[in-house]
Design a protein around this motif. Sequence first.
Motif, PDB file in Angstrom:
ATOM      1  N   TRP B 343      24.408  21.064   6.274  1.00  0.00           N
ATOM      2  CA  TRP B 343      23.517  19.895   6.359  1.00  0.00           C
ATOM      3  C   TRP B 343      22.502  19.876   5.228  1.00  0.00           C
ATOM      4  O   TRP B 343      21.774  18.898   5.071  1.00  0.00           O
ATOM      5  CB  TRP B 343      22.849  19.860   7.733  1.00  0.00           C
ATOM      6  N   ASP B 360      38.179  27.862   8.707  1.00  0.00           N
ATOM      7  CA  ASP B 360      37.783  28.253  10.072  1.00  0.00           C
ATOM      8  C   ASP B 360      36.773  27.269  10.665  1.00  0.00           C
ATOM      9  O   ASP B 360      36.752  27.021  11.850  1.00  0.00           O
ATOM     10  CB  ASP B 360      37.083  29.631  10.063  1.00  0.00           C
ATOM     11  N   ARG B 361      35.864  26.775   9.797  1.00  0.00           N
ATOM     12  CA  ARG B 361      34.795  25.912  10.287  1.00  0.00           C
ATOM     13  C   ARG B 361      34.952  24.489   9.755  1.00  0.00           C
ATOM     14  O   ARG B 361      33.958  23.756   9.570  1.00  0.00           O
ATOM     15  CB  ARG B 361      33.432  26.502   9.906  1.00  0.00           C
ATOM     16  N   ARG B 363      35.891  22.051  11.335  1.00  0.00           N
ATOM     17  CA  ARG B 363      35.420  21.060  12.311  1.00  0.00           C
ATOM     18  C   ARG B 363      33.913  20.801  12.168  1.00  0.00           C
ATOM     19  O   ARG B 363      33.445  19.684  12.383  1.00  0.00           O
ATOM     20  CB  ARG B 363      35.733  21.510  13.733  1.00  0.00           C
ATOM     21  N   ASP B 364      33.172  21.842  11.800  1.00  0.00           N
ATOM     22  CA  ASP B 364      31.738  21.636  11.513  1.00  0.00           C
ATOM     23  C   ASP B 364      31.594  20.683  10.321  1.00  0.00           C
ATOM     24  O   ASP B 364      30.745  19.790  10.319  1.00  0.00           O
ATOM     25  CB  ASP B 364      31.056  22.962  11.166  1.00  0.00           C
ATOM     26  N   ALA B 366      33.794  18.476   9.360  1.00  0.00           N
ATOM     27  CA  ALA B 366      34.231  17.130   9.747  1.00  0.00           C
ATOM     28  C   ALA B 366      33.075  16.347  10.375  1.00  0.00           C
ATOM     29  O   ALA B 366      32.869  15.168  10.061  1.00  0.00           O
ATOM     30  CB  ALA B 366      35.413  17.222  10.712  1.00  0.00           C
ATOM     31  N   VAL B 367      32.325  17.019  11.243  1.00  0.00           N
ATOM     32  CA  VAL B 367      31.176  16.349  11.875  1.00  0.00           C
ATOM     33  C   VAL B 367      30.130  15.992  10.813  1.00  0.00           C
ATOM     34  O   VAL B 367      29.556  14.899  10.815  1.00  0.00           O
ATOM     35  CB  VAL B 367      30.560  17.239  12.978  1.00  0.00           C
ATOM     36  N   ARG B 368      29.903  16.915   9.878  1.00  0.00           N
ATOM     37  CA  ARG B 368      28.942  16.648   8.791  1.00  0.00           C
ATOM     38  C   ARG B 368      29.382  15.434   7.978  1.00  0.00           C
ATOM     39  O   ARG B 368      28.571  14.567   7.630  1.00  0.00           O
ATOM     40  CB  ARG B 368      28.837  17.889   7.894  1.00  0.00           C
ATOM     41  N   ARG B 370      31.319  13.006   8.934  1.00  0.00           N
ATOM     42  CA  ARG B 370      31.204  11.799   9.744  1.00  0.00           C
ATOM     43  C   ARG B 370      29.805  11.203   9.579  1.00  0.00           C
ATOM     44  O   ARG B 370      29.632  10.010   9.347  1.00  0.00           O
ATOM     45  CB  ARG B 370      31.453  12.150  11.209  1.00  0.00           C
ATOM     46  N   TYR B 371      28.791  12.073   9.689  1.00  0.00           N
ATOM     47  CA  TYR B 371      27.417  11.576   9.568  1.00  0.00           C
ATOM     48  C   TYR B 371      27.061  11.214   8.132  1.00  0.00           C
ATOM     49  O   TYR B 371      26.105  10.498   7.889  1.00  0.00           O
ATOM     50  CB  TYR B 371      26.428  12.601  10.132  1.00  0.00           C
ATOM     51  N   HIS B 376      37.356  11.018   6.238  1.00  0.00           N
ATOM     52  CA  HIS B 376      37.811  12.403   6.269  1.00  0.00           C
ATOM     53  C   HIS B 376      38.827  12.640   7.376  1.00  0.00           C
ATOM     54  O   HIS B 376      38.952  11.841   8.309  1.00  0.00           O
ATOM     55  CB  HIS B 376      36.609  13.333   6.498  1.00  0.00           C
TER      56      HIS B 376
END
Lengths: 244, 413
Positions: B343, B360-361, B363-364, B366-368, B370-371, B376
Amino acid sequence: MPESTLTIALLYPELLGTYGDGGNATVLAERLRWRGVDADVLTLGAGDTVPTSCDIYLMGGGEDGPQALAARELSESGALHTAVDNGAVVFGTCAGIQVLGHEFANPDGSSHPGLGLLDVRTVRGTGRRAIGELLAEPMVDGLPTLTGFENHGAVTHLGPGVKPLGRVVHGVGNGGGDGSEGAVSGHILATYMHGPALARNPALADLLLSWVVGDMKPLDDSEVDELRAERLRFVKRGRWRRNR
Amino acid sequence: MPQSALPVRTRFATGAGLAVAGLSRRLGAGEGSVIGGRVVLAVDPGALERLAAGRTIALVSGTNGKTTTTRMLAAAMETQGGVVTNSTGANLLSGLVTTLARGAAEAPAVLEADEGLLPKAVAELHPTVVLLLNLSRDQLDRIGEVRIHAQRWRAALESSPSTTVVANADDPLVVWAAGLARQVTWVGTGQRWRLDAYSCPNCGEKIEWTDEGTWACTNCSLARPVPQLTLDGEDVVLADGRRLRLDLKLPGWPNRANAVMAAAGAEVLGVDVVDGLRGVGTVSHVAGRYQVVSVGGARVRLLLAKNPAGWAEALELIRPAPMPVVVGINARIPDGRDPSWLWDVPFERLRGRLVIATGDRGRDLAVRLRYAGVEHRFVEGYAAAVRATGADDIDLAANYTSFQDARRELARA
C-alpha cells in the motif's frame, strides 16, 4: 449524509504511515466512490494546519520518534479534539491507538502524554515484540472475524471508558493480559491490525463509513473474501503445526 | 596474508567448509555459500576476522542496490587486477566467510553486507572503505524500525577510525549514520524516496527539503553535506568541476546512482574515476536482474524490486502501457512476512494495462490493484501468469523470493 463530498483526513502519513496505513484512506474513499458518493482524501503533513471539519480522521502506525512529534502537533492544535466533539470518526492503527490514549512510552521507557481521546494507556512491553498475523473475534455487532498483521513492542491497557474491538484468537493484540484487541469509544475506533486493516476487513471499513453516511448498499468483495480465506487458513495451519 | 599464514584452526575450518560447500553444489542444493560458511564458523568462530587480516576490504550496504553496486565496484576494481566478491548476494556472515575462504588470499575483497550484519562486518573486517547506499522501510517484521539500522551503523563506523565511508548525501538516515566516521566521501545521488526521512534521525524534529533537492533539519545541525561527486542526469560531476558521461548497460536512475557510488568507492581504493566508470559500464545483468528470458515464444524481462522505494523505481523502468505486466509477490522470511508495504507502492501508475498478480501473496496484490483501479487477474504459477498476458513481450517484476521462483520456473518453461 452531512455533505455532498466526504473528506477523509490522513494525518501525518510521513510520520505515522510506516506500514502502508495510507491504504486505509484509499480503501475508504474508493468504497464511497464505488457507491456513488464523492470522497476526498486530505493528506496532512507535519506543520500543516489540521482542519476540524473533516468527516473521518486516520492515524497510522509509526516509529517512536515521529510518533511523539505527531502527538505534540495534534495536542498543541487541539484540532482533532474539536473534530471529535463535532462527531467526526477517528480510526487509529498501531501508533494511532497509542497516540489517541492518555499516554504512551518514549524509546527510553518514560511516558509521553497522548491526546486523551481514548481511555487507554500504553506502556513499553517487557516481552518480545509482537510481530505476526493477528486474528480477533469482533466484540462490535455486525462484523465478521478481524484479520491483520501486528508489529509493536508496546502494551495497551484499556480503561473503563472504552470497549475492546475484539477478542484475540491468534496473535497478541493489546497485550495487557486480558486477551483484548483494539478499543472503541463512540466514533473513535483503534486497533493494532495493519495490513492495512481496512483492506483486509471491508466490513470494518463500511462500519466506519456508516457512522458518517448511514446504511449503504453492499459491494462485491469476493476478491477480498478469497484473501481473507487464505489468511485464515494460513493462521489455522500455523496453529495446528505449533500445537503438535 | 598468504593462506599458509593463517592459524591451523582457521585453515582446517576453511578446508572443511569449502569441502561441504562443494558437496552442496554438486548435490544441486545451491551455491553452498551458506552451509560452507556455517561449517567454517562452527569450527573457527573467529574465522572472519582472520580471513580478512591484511586484505583490502570494501563493504557495500543499504536497503536497495547492494548486489548491483557490489558487482559494479568489483568491476571497477577489476580494471586493476583480480578481486574476491560475493556476487551472488550471499550477504550474511556465512556468505562472507565462504567468499573470503574461496578467493585468493591477497586479492582485495568487495563484499555486499546485509544491513543488519554491517556493524559486525565493520568491527571484524576493518574495511578500507564502506559504501552506504540508502536506508528505507524493508522487512519491518524482522528489524522493527529502519532507524535502528542507522543507529547501529553510526556506532560501528565511529569505532572504525581506519575506514573511509562513501555515503549518499541525499538520504538523511545515511548521512546521520555516517556522521561520526573519520573520513567521508559524500555522493549526491539525487535520491527521491523521502517517506522514511521526514523526521530527523538525530533529534526527531521535521526535515525540510528544497526544490533543488537539498535538505536540513529544522531544529538541529543535521543537513545535506556538500557532495564530492554528484549525479546530474546522465553525467557525474566531480569536485574539480569535471563532468563525465555515464555509459551503462543497466537502465534507470537507480543504476546511475549505484554507478556513481561504486566509482567513488573505487577511487578511495586508488582507482581513477574515469577507469572506475569504464569498469562499472561493463556490468550488464546482475544475478538475473534485467535478464530477458524466453517463455514459449514470449520474451520476458525480469525486474527485481524488494520494498516501496525499490518498487517506485521499478515502476519507472517498466515499459509503457498497454504492454501487460506480471507482478509477483511473496512474503517469506527473506522478503519480510508482512506485505503491508504494497500500500506504500504507487501501483496506480500501472493503470491502462492488464496486470497479472501472482506469487504466494498475489491475492494481497490483487486487492491492492483493485483499489488502485488497475485491470488485473490473479493467476497461480509464473509460466501460467506469463501465458495469461497473451503478449509476446512483457516485463515481469517481482520481490526477492518471488523473483528467484520466477527465474527458476521460467528457465524450465
